[in-house]
Design an enzyme around this catalytic site. Structure first.
Site, PDB file in Angstrom:
ATOM      1  N   PHE A 283       0.831  -1.222   0.000  1.00  0.00           N
ATOM      2  CA  PHE A 283       0.000   0.000   0.000  1.00  0.00           C
ATOM      3  C   PHE A 283       0.858   1.262   0.000  1.00  0.00           C
ATOM      4  CE2 PHE A 283      -3.001  -3.204   0.613  1.00  0.00           C
ATOM      5  CZ  PHE A 283      -4.217  -2.695   0.208  1.00  0.00           C
ATOM      6  N   CYS A 294     -15.286  -0.358  -1.224  1.00  0.00           N
ATOM      7  CA  CYS A 294     -15.065  -0.441   0.230  1.00  0.00           C
ATOM      8  C   CYS A 294     -14.368   0.770   0.842  1.00  0.00           C
ATOM      9  CB  CYS A 294     -14.272  -1.704   0.551  1.00  0.00           C
ATOM     10  SG  CYS A 294     -15.264  -3.179   0.338  1.00  0.00           S
TER      11      CYS A 294
HETATM   12  P1  NAD Z   1     -22.787  -6.623  -3.641  1.00  0.00           P
HETATM   13  O1  NAD Z   1     -23.546  -5.399  -3.903  1.00  0.00           O
HETATM   14  O2  NAD Z   1     -21.821  -7.137  -4.669  1.00  0.00           O
HETATM   15  O3  NAD Z   1     -23.797  -7.825  -3.331  1.00  0.00           O
HETATM   16  C1  NAD Z   1     -24.913  -7.711  -2.514  1.00  0.00           C
HETATM   17  C2  NAD Z   1     -25.905  -8.799  -2.914  1.00  0.00           C
HETATM   18  O4  NAD Z   1     -26.969  -8.819  -1.981  1.00  0.00           O
HETATM   19  C3  NAD Z   1     -26.528  -8.586  -4.290  1.00  0.00           C
HETATM   20  O5  NAD Z   1     -26.412  -9.761  -5.049  1.00  0.00           O
HETATM   21  C4  NAD Z   1     -28.007  -8.276  -3.973  1.00  0.00           C
HETATM   22  O6  NAD Z   1     -28.879  -8.733  -4.978  1.00  0.00           O
HETATM   23  C5  NAD Z   1     -28.178  -9.046  -2.677  1.00  0.00           C
HETATM   24  N1  NAD Z   1     -29.305  -8.595  -1.852  1.00  0.00           N
HETATM   25  C6  NAD Z   1     -29.665  -7.322  -1.520  1.00  0.00           C
HETATM   26  N2  NAD Z   1     -30.760  -7.341  -0.747  1.00  0.00           N
HETATM   27  C7  NAD Z   1     -31.087  -8.638  -0.549  1.00  0.00           C
HETATM   28  C8  NAD Z   1     -32.109  -9.303   0.158  1.00  0.00           C
HETATM   29  N3  NAD Z   1     -33.025  -8.620   0.854  1.00  0.00           N
HETATM   30  N4  NAD Z   1     -32.154 -10.646   0.134  1.00  0.00           N
HETATM   31  C9  NAD Z   1     -31.236 -11.350  -0.553  1.00  0.00           C
HETATM   32  N5  NAD Z   1     -30.222 -10.778  -1.259  1.00  0.00           N
HETATM   33  C10 NAD Z   1     -30.157  -9.430  -1.261  1.00  0.00           C
HETATM   34  O7  NAD Z   1     -22.053  -6.399  -2.258  1.00  0.00           O
HETATM   35  P2  NAD Z   1     -20.577  -6.892  -1.824  1.00  0.00           P
HETATM   36  O8  NAD Z   1     -19.526  -6.116  -2.542  1.00  0.00           O
HETATM   37  O9  NAD Z   1     -20.531  -8.369  -1.856  1.00  0.00           O
HETATM   38  O10 NAD Z   1     -20.559  -6.390  -0.301  1.00  0.00           O
HETATM   39  C11 NAD Z   1     -21.345  -7.007   0.689  1.00  0.00           C
HETATM   40  C12 NAD Z   1     -20.891  -6.473   2.046  1.00  0.00           C
HETATM   41  O11 NAD Z   1     -19.556  -6.901   2.300  1.00  0.00           O
HETATM   42  C13 NAD Z   1     -20.873  -4.956   2.139  1.00  0.00           C
HETATM   43  O12 NAD Z   1     -21.237  -4.571   3.424  1.00  0.00           O
HETATM   44  C14 NAD Z   1     -19.412  -4.611   1.895  1.00  0.00           C
HETATM   45  O13 NAD Z   1     -19.034  -3.412   2.506  1.00  0.00           O
HETATM   46  C15 NAD Z   1     -18.712  -5.784   2.539  1.00  0.00           C
HETATM   47  N6  NAD Z   1     -17.379  -6.074   1.975  1.00  0.00           N
HETATM   48  C16 NAD Z   1     -17.193  -6.020   0.630  1.00  0.00           C
HETATM   49  C17 NAD Z   1     -15.940  -6.338   0.096  1.00  0.00           C
HETATM   50  C18 NAD Z   1     -15.681  -6.265  -1.384  1.00  0.00           C
HETATM   51  O14 NAD Z   1     -14.529  -6.319  -1.771  1.00  0.00           O
HETATM   52  N7  NAD Z   1     -16.710  -6.151  -2.223  1.00  0.00           N
HETATM   53  C19 NAD Z   1     -14.895  -6.721   0.962  1.00  0.00           C
HETATM   54  C20 NAD Z   1     -15.141  -6.780   2.317  1.00  0.00           C
HETATM   55  C21 NAD Z   1     -16.396  -6.465   2.820  1.00  0.00           C
END
Ligand code: NAD
Length: 464
Positions: A283, A294
């Site tokens: 980093f 994020c």
């Molecule tokens: P994303 O937007 O890619 O996926 C979210 C999923 O949840 C979608 O497929 C959506 O259709 C589904 N969803 C929404 N409402 C729903 C419901 N009521 N019932 C069932 N499914 C539902 O999100 P992401 O990037 O995977 O992030 C998820 C969480 O993890 C967030 O809080 C994020 O901050 C955290 N996070 C993300 C990462 C990353 O690199 N993307 C890393 C660490 C933590």
């Protein structure tokens, strides 16, 4: 164990697939029917190295199911992961409405037996107790509707609801998009927050194959450290980790900007300071700033939480401000080289916020496209994933080309926005000849300056 993962985005799908791969029975639930249909047919809705292969393998083995039926998932899971998105609101707070909907839904379907409800979504500090409250609200609503709509619930059902028992665990996720499967199988640590020892024990059992490194690249390493703590501290660990990393990048970007002015090379400086074991080399790559789904939202959310509790997080605010300014550094460099941008053609190498992902959320390219358009430049782009898969992610103001030659053709400058590995090996001599003026702004200090100059380019880095 029987696992249900609710939300199949970058975190939920990877978690579900990896838990199935290590032998658990996993039901992945998503309320997006299109996604569920795609996944049922064996296709991954996201691009992530190795994910599709593992997904197909576990589906064939009968360990992995996809459904939009939350009740089926809740009924058949002992550990229920909440992995839905928590996008930023305009105020900087996290939008927790998806977590709320899922927690309420779980409550509405809880029937019998003990369940562990795991928050994998990144949620504001205090959300563990809040989720517990919402789940109980869901239980109460169901009980009430049974009592009012169908008369008194049958004795069997009423008893089942009364005995429904659960605990909440915070299990923040640290995977990086682009290496999400690798990160899941090779974690630096696993963080578990709860006030229930029973729930913590179940989580340790669930993760045992990962803790013992049975699927790690290096199985000789000692066990993965497990940090067991309270709910609030677990939630804070996630925000503090991302805020630290984002601040580290903003720090080196600030150093790069000073390097530009005094004639030092930030790549050399980063090497020189990174070898200090207290600092470390990671980093410390200067560039056009951090983005993605994020860092921006998590740093903003922590600033907002601090604010709510009467503390002004000045360092974090500065990290955000440095980052905002950094995204415009490329624009300044283009103006310096090309002078008037109106009527000029700028080609972007890369669109995604980092390599090996198709994620465009808060990508620096989006700011650049908007600003270049505002100044009257025509913007073209080539991205290995966005161009090949036809995914356009609602992009506007940019012509997405299908190959690097078509991108370079007629450009006044190229800007390397994403450090995709394949950009190192493009035929830059050919590209420079196709351009109006062979200028390349290397927004990631990723290209070999000498090679670019030998290929006929005027090379400009960031503090380098
Ligand atoms: P994303 O937007 O890619 O996926 C979210 C999923 O949840 C979608 O497929 C959506 O259709 C589904 N969803 C929404 N409402 C729903 C419901 N009521 N019932 C069932 N499914 C539902 O999100 P992401 O990037 O995977 O992030 C998820 C969480 O993890 C967030 O809080 C994020 O901050 C955290 N996070 C993300 C990462 C990353 O690199 N993307 C890393 C660490 C933590």
């Amino acid at each position: 164990m029987r696992v249900c993962v609710i939300g199949t985005g970058y975190v939920g799908l990877v978690t579900g697939v990896c838990l199935a791969h290590i032998g658990h029975h996993v039901i992945c639930v998503d309320n997006n029917e299109e996604k569920v249909k795609l996944m049922k047919s064996g296709q991954s809705p996201i691009y992530e190295p190795d994910l599709s292969e593992l997904m197909k393998g576990s589906m064939t083995a009968g360990n992995l199911e996809f459904t939009s039926d939350l009740e089926y998932g809740v009924d058949n899971g002992d550990v229920l992961f909440i992995a839905v998105g928590t996008p930023p609101l305009p105020t900087g707070e996290s939008d927790t409405r998806y977590v709320e909907a899922v927690a309420r839904g779980i409550g509405a379907h809880l029937k019998e037996g003990y369940k562990v409800i795991v928050n994998k979504s990144t949620v504001p500090i205090g959300s563990g107790d809040w989720v517990r409250m919402i789940v109980l609200d869901g239980v109460a609503e169901r009980q009430q509707s049974l009592a009012t709509v169908g008369g008194n619930p049958s004795g069997e059902e009423a008893l089942a609801q009364i005995t429904a028992e659960f605990d909440v665990v915070s299990n923040p996720e640290f995977l990086r998009e682009g290496s999400a499967v690798y990160d899941t199988f090779n974690p630096d640590r696993i963080v578990l927050g709860s006030n229930s020892q029973k729930a913590l024990d179940m989580m340790v059992e669930l993760y045992q194959p990962l803790i013992k490194r049975t699927v790690s690249d290096n199985q000789e390493l000692p066990n993965v450290p497990v940090v067991t703590t309270d709910l609030n501290s677990a939630e804070m660990i996630k925000y503090a980790a991302n805020s630290f990393l984002a601040t580290k990048i903003s720090f080196i970007n600030e150093v790069a900007n000073i390097c530009d002015r005094v004639g030092a090379d930030v790549v050399e400086v980063a090497k020189g300071i990174g070898l200090d074991s207290r600092i470390g080399t990671k980093f410390l790559q200067a560039g056009i700033g951090w983005g993605g789904s994020c860092f921006p939202k998590d740093v903003s959310a922590l600033i907002h939480t601090a604010d709510d509790y009467g503390y002004e997080a000045e360092l974090l605010k500065s990290a955000v401000n440095v980052n905002k300014r950094q995204r415009l550094i490329t624009l300044e460099k283009l103006q310096h080289e090309l002078k008037i941008l109106k009527g000029k053609v700028v080609g972007l190498l890369g669109l995604t916020f980092k390599p090996d992902t198709d994620d465009m959320r808060d990508a620096p390219s989006l700011d650049l496209i908007e600003q270049l358009n505002r100044l009257g430049a025509k913007v073209k782009a080539y991205d290995p994933i966005v161009s090949q898969t036809g995914m356009r992610h609602g992009l506007s103001g940019v012509i997405v080309e299908t190959d690097p030659e078509r991108l370079a053709d007629g450009c006044d400058a190229l800007v390397l926005v994403t450090d995709w590995q394949q950009f190192r090996n493009l035929d830059y001599a050919k590209l420079s000849k196709l351009m109006n003026s062979p200028v390349v702004i290397d927004g990631r200090n990723f290209l070999d300056r000498d090679a670019a100059e030998n290929a006929g380019f005027h090379y400009i880095g960031v503090g380098h």
